[in-house]
Design a protein around this motif. Structure first.
Motif, short mmCIF file in Angstrom:
data_model
loop_
_atom_site.label_atom_id
_atom_site.label_comp_id
_atom_site.label_asym_id
_atom_site.label_seq_id
_atom_site.Cartn_x
_atom_site.Cartn_y
_atom_site.Cartn_z
N GLY A 54 0.85 -1.09 0.12
CA GLY A 54 0.07 0.00 -0.02
C GLY A 54 0.91 1.40 0.07
O GLY A 54 0.55 2.16 -0.43
N MET A 55 1.72 1.50 0.74
CA MET A 55 2.95 2.47 0.70
C MET A 55 3.66 2.69 -0.58
O MET A 55 3.74 3.67 -1.06
CB MET A 55 3.76 2.12 1.79
N ARG A 199 -10.15 -3.42 8.96
CA ARG A 199 -9.01 -3.71 9.55
C ARG A 199 -7.72 -2.97 9.47
O ARG A 199 -7.43 -2.66 8.31
CB ARG A 199 -8.75 -5.12 9.59
N SER A 200 -7.21 -2.78 10.60
CA SER A 200 -5.90 -2.18 10.50
C SER A 200 -4.85 -2.81 9.58
O SER A 200 -4.66 -3.68 9.49
CB SER A 200 -5.22 -1.80 11.88
N THR A 201 -4.24 -1.79 8.76
CA THR A 201 -3.14 -2.37 7.87
C THR A 201 -1.73 -2.03 8.25
O THR A 201 -0.76 -2.62 7.95
CB THR A 201 -3.32 -1.89 6.41
N ALA A 202 -1.47 -0.81 8.91
CA ALA A 202 -0.43 -0.24 9.45
C ALA A 202 0.84 -0.52 8.48
O ALA A 202 0.78 -0.06 7.14
CB ALA A 202 0.00 -1.07 10.83
N HIS A 206 -1.49 -6.03 4.29
CA HIS A 206 -2.61 -6.96 4.64
C HIS A 206 -2.68 -7.15 6.44
O HIS A 206 -1.74 -7.35 6.97
CB HIS A 206 -2.34 -8.24 3.81
N PRO A 207 -3.97 -7.02 6.61
CA PRO A 207 -4.22 -7.41 8.19
C PRO A 207 -3.88 -8.79 8.53
O PRO A 207 -3.36 -8.89 9.65
CB PRO A 207 -5.80 -7.16 8.21
N LEU A 208 -3.86 -9.71 7.84
CA LEU A 208 -3.57 -10.96 8.12
C LEU A 208 -2.05 -11.37 8.00
O LEU A 208 -1.48 -11.76 8.75
CB LEU A 208 -4.07 -12.19 7.14
#
Length: 448
Positions: A54-55, A199-202, A206-208
């Motif tokens: 994502g970044m 859900r947070s992705t930080a 991916h959250p998982l």
């Protein structure tokens, strides 16, 4: 070939990791690697843990998507790692000799690297999916472990600092995203954001993926990270467990609670059997134990566990997908499964059986996409690789290793493109670094 390997050994700086119960063949003088390689490996770890798909999308680098330039399907940390390998091989004075030297120190790792490169060539020739996966998932992890074979204590100390710092920022960012309901670096597939998944992705994407690496890190804080003080470790564990809840990973949460609870139980019993109990420590433990239920109830009342509970109530077909994936085998002959069935047929059957989100088991997915022969080769190389990594860590690694093997089988994981395996070996080798034994002639507590 034997002459080249012999010359390589003689040209090698003193061994970085001495074997269990083995003394170095020559005294170490200074660093085993030059400062560019040392800091370069630390930079690789920093990029690996802090840069998500994502970044990368925000700067025009389509890492997670299916379209775009094939060069963008490989993580920047892998490119930097290959650059560091090339630099070190050239400064060594004999690139072939350097390759043979680090391969000789890590034979199982070298075997996995060779197997992965061979399978990469086969995947390209057969025009099957998974080219970038072979590089990021297997080749990068193996190459990093081989290069770390001659890393010194300062390099590992810097790597530990980077892991602790990035994972702390990752957890804080996850809690910020949960509190504000805003994803800073959302997971994207070809630019598309899944708007119904908050859900947070930080920093991990991916959250998982976040849940998996956070679970591994919590287990490592419990049985590893001996260089940290106990209050600091407890603080980090509490922060990471809070982040684990907002990531919504059911398997990661259950694995962490189960394995962590078992470890704490046995550690507590062993501590009591030694007969040395600190009264202030016991008083603090009793106070925290009494306050914990109150804290949990307060968090429940504020909806902190809502996202995780929703995952247990409605898993978006994940549990059904784990059943339906076995139905795919009914459509193939044994000879098809040996070399890998037709890709178009697999994709059609996936859509028909409602498996658009993926086949949530790495072995099943590898069997279907690459065939049984290549799956067995990778499995054999992976087992030897994990054993070799574990031998370079202190005994507490069993807890994190068990958690890692359990979580691997809850998603596609190693059967697709992922950096989780490289992150795991960094956590294992940096946070479970054995302490050097002093005052024992001929013995060395730091593995070679």
């Amino acid at each position: 070939m034997a002459a080249i390997r012999g010359a390589a050994r003689s040209a090698t700086p003193a061994a970085g990791w001495a074997g269990q119960g083995q003394a170095p063949t020559a005294p170490r003088t200074g660093n085993s690697v030059d400062w560019v390689t040392g800091y370069g490996l630390v930079a690789v770890v920093a990029l690996l843990f802090s840069i998500s798909g994502g970044m990368l999308w925000l700067v025009g680098y389509n890492y997670d998507g299916l379209t775009g330039n094939p060069a963008t399907k490989i993580h920047p940390s892998t490119y930097l790692l290959v650059l560091m390998f090339a630099w070190r091989a050239c400064t060594f004075g004999n690139p072939v000799g350097y390759t043979l030297t680090i391969a000789d120190r890590r034979p199982a790792t070298a075997l996995l690297a060779v197997m992965s490169i061979m399978l990469l060539v086969v995947v390209i020739i057969r025009q099957r999916p998974g080219m970038a996966g072979m590089i990021d998932t297997f080749v990068a992890a193996a190459l990093l472990v081989m290069m770390l074979a001659e890393a010194d204590e300062k390099t590992f100390a810097r790597m530990q600092t980077v892991v602790h710092a990035v994972m702390t920022v990752n957890a804080l960012l996850a809690l910020f995203e949960f509190a504000t309901k805003t994803l800073v670096f959302p997971y994207r597939l070809d630019g598309e954001v899944f708007m119904n998944d908050l859900r947070s992705t930080a920093l991990q994407g991916h959250p998982l993926s976040n849940a998996t690496i956070t679970s591994i890190y919590v287990l490592a804080l419990l049985s590893g990270s001996k260089s940290l003080s106990m209050p600091l470790r407890l603080g980090l564990i509490g922060l990471q467990c809070a982040a684990l809840v907002v990531f919504g990973g059911r398997s990661a949460m259950v694995t962490t609670i189960a394995l962590g609870g078992i470890y704490l139980l046995f550690s507590g019993v062993a501590y009591l059997r030694r007969g040395r109990i600190s009264l202030p420590g016991a008083a603090l433990a009793v106070m925290l134990a009494s306050l914990l239920p109150v804290l949990v109830v307060m968090l429940f009342s504020y909806g902190f566990f809502d996202a995780l509970l929703e995952r247990f109530v409605s898993d978006s077909g994940s549990a059904n997908a784990r059943v339906e994936m076995f139905e795919l085998f009914k459509h193939f002959e044994p000879r098809d499964l040996i070399v890998g069935p037709d890709i178009d047929l697999i994709e059609s059957l996936r859509r028909i059986n409602g498996l658009e989100q993926g086949i949530e088991n790495p072995i099943i997915r590898l069997l279907l996409y690459q065939g049984a022969f290549f799956t067995l080769l990778l499995f054999f190389g992976f087992v030897l690789f994990m054993h070799e990594v574990a031998r370079r860590c202190h005994p507490g690694i069993w807890l994190t290793m068990l958690g890692w093997l359990i979580l691997l089988n809850t998603s596609e994981s190693l059967a697709s493109k992922t950096t989780l395996m490289t992150k795991f070996v960094v956590i294992a080798l940096a946070l479970y670094r054995p302490v050097k034994v002093a005052g024992r002639p001929g013995a060395q507590g730091v593995p070679r």
